[in-house]
Scaffold this active site. Structure first.
Site, PDB file in Angstrom:
ATOM      1  N   GLU A 172     -32.098   2.870  -4.678  1.00 43.32           N
ATOM      2  CA  GLU A 172     -32.498   4.276  -4.797  1.00 43.32           C
ATOM      3  C   GLU A 172     -31.543   5.006  -5.730  1.00 43.32           C
ATOM      4  OE1 GLU A 172     -29.776   5.936  -3.566  1.00 43.32           O
ATOM      5  OE2 GLU A 172     -29.134   4.005  -2.774  1.00 43.32           O
ATOM      6  N   GLU A 315     -28.175   2.194  -5.652  1.00 42.76           N
ATOM      7  CA  GLU A 315     -28.985   1.667  -6.753  1.00 42.76           C
ATOM      8  C   GLU A 315     -29.597   0.302  -6.445  1.00 42.76           C
ATOM      9  OE1 GLU A 315     -26.948   1.454 -10.494  1.00 42.76           O
ATOM     10  OE2 GLU A 315     -26.255   3.538 -10.429  1.00 42.76           O
TER      11      GLU A 315
END
Length: 350
Positions: A172, A315
């Site tokens: 994310e 991430e």
């Protein structure tokens, strides 16, 4: 596109008999029983998920859900929302930590715009709206928008399954999403906000205090019901969390193992499990986030991480870092000789 209700009805538990067969294969290999520890457990779990003893994860993707959060207005972050788009653009260029790591892990990068404030070319477009509201002033989004974001995650999982993806790692990006995740986690676990809230990307003591105060005020204002996951996400959640929850649900629907990244992915996984408990069997924990709630959430999910490296980047970096460990485990599982083949007496459980 399959609706949330339809997907929930079609998710089946993992098939334990395949996992049991994989365990027997491990025990037949010429090495001490259980000596690869969690790596053996992960292969057993993957076999049950994929419903095949000769499990295969050679085709994999990292799905990175990107969204902006209105709560940034309240000074709960070190930088502004404009950074979300900058980092998201780097995903499309292969110029970020997770991209460099994913190249080594032979994993496809799938950057998803589920709700950024601006449009970035080259991303998978699943945008539900342009950012959320400031949840200190009003609900972050409507219930309908939460459901739409979850369904977008389910749909993306379906598309990956159609491409032949055999393992999905979650990631994310969104400035302010440790604030939304801490709020959601506090409600779903019933734990104090202070326990579930950390410094995110590097808040000062004053910044952390402000972040905790904002979350506590918002929860007092909205009074979300922990039994109503959609309502919790509507009140204080983020579009990235909702989209990730849909990814977990969609992968379970299609019998694809999902590697949970860190804190934010764990919150989304908990949302998915609360919506459908069978999803828990499809999850693999990559690492334990350094965020204060990292360990607590993994315990809540009943998961043990493969890696403890003090990571907290997000991430999908932790999820990608764990993939080579799975590759090595599966290679041993497939290729190593058995006790019978080398004609020595097998180890016995004592």
């Amino acid at each position: 596109m399959e609706s949330l209700e339809q997907a929930l009805q079609r998710i089946e538990p993992v098939r334990q008999e395949f996992g049991q067969a994989a365990k027997r294969r491990w025990d037949s290999i010429a090495k001490p029983l259980g000596s690869l520890g969690l790596l053996e457990d992960a292969v057993v779990r993957i076999a049950g998920i994929q419903r095949r003893v000769d499990c295969d994860i050679s085709r994999r993707a990292v799905t990175i859900f990107c969204a902006d959060n209105g709560i940034v207005e309240e000074g709960v972050t070190q930088c502004g929302s404009e950074v979300t788009a900058v980092v998201a653009e780097n995903f499309t260029k292969g110029d970020s930590c997770v991209c460099i790591m994913a190249e080594l892990a032979n994993a496809e990068i799938v950057p998803v715009d589920i709700g950024m404030n601006i449009d970035v070319p080259g991303m998978v477009r699943a945008k539900v709206r342009y950012g959320t509201e400031n949840f200190l002033k009003e609900p972050a989004m409507s219930r309908q928008e939460v459901v739409k974001a979850v369904e977008e995650g389910i749909y993306l999982a379906e598309k990956l399954a159609e491409k032949g993806i055999q393992l999905t790692a979650t990631g994310e990006m969104g400035i302010g999403n440790t604030t939304t995740s801490s709020a959601v986690a506090a409600v779903l676990t019933g734990r104090p906000v202070e326990e579930m809230t950390g410094r995110g990307a590097g808040l000062s003591d004053a910044g952390l205090k402000r972040k905790i105060e904002v979350i506590k005020q918002a929860l007092e204002q909205h009074q979300p019901d922990p039994a109503d996951v959609i309502g919790v996400l509507s009140a204080v959640g983020g579009l990235d969390i909702a989209g990730l929850a849909g990814m977990f649900l969609g992968c379970a629907r299609r019998h694809i193992p999902v590697m949970v990244d860190g804190f934010i992915s764990s919150v989304a996984a908990l949302c998915a499990v609360r919506l459908c408990p069978a999803v828990q069997g499809y999850l693999l924990a990559s690492h334990c986030s350094e965020e204060p709630a990292g360990e607590l959430l993994l315990n809540e999910l009943g998961l043990t991480p493969l890696i403890r490296a003090g990571m907290r980047l997000g991430e999908g970096t932790g999820a990608v870092a764990a993939i080579p460990l799975l590759d090595m485990a599966i290679e041993v599982y497939r290729k190593m000789s058995t006790f019978e083949e080398i004609e020595i007496e097998a180890y016995q459980p004592l």
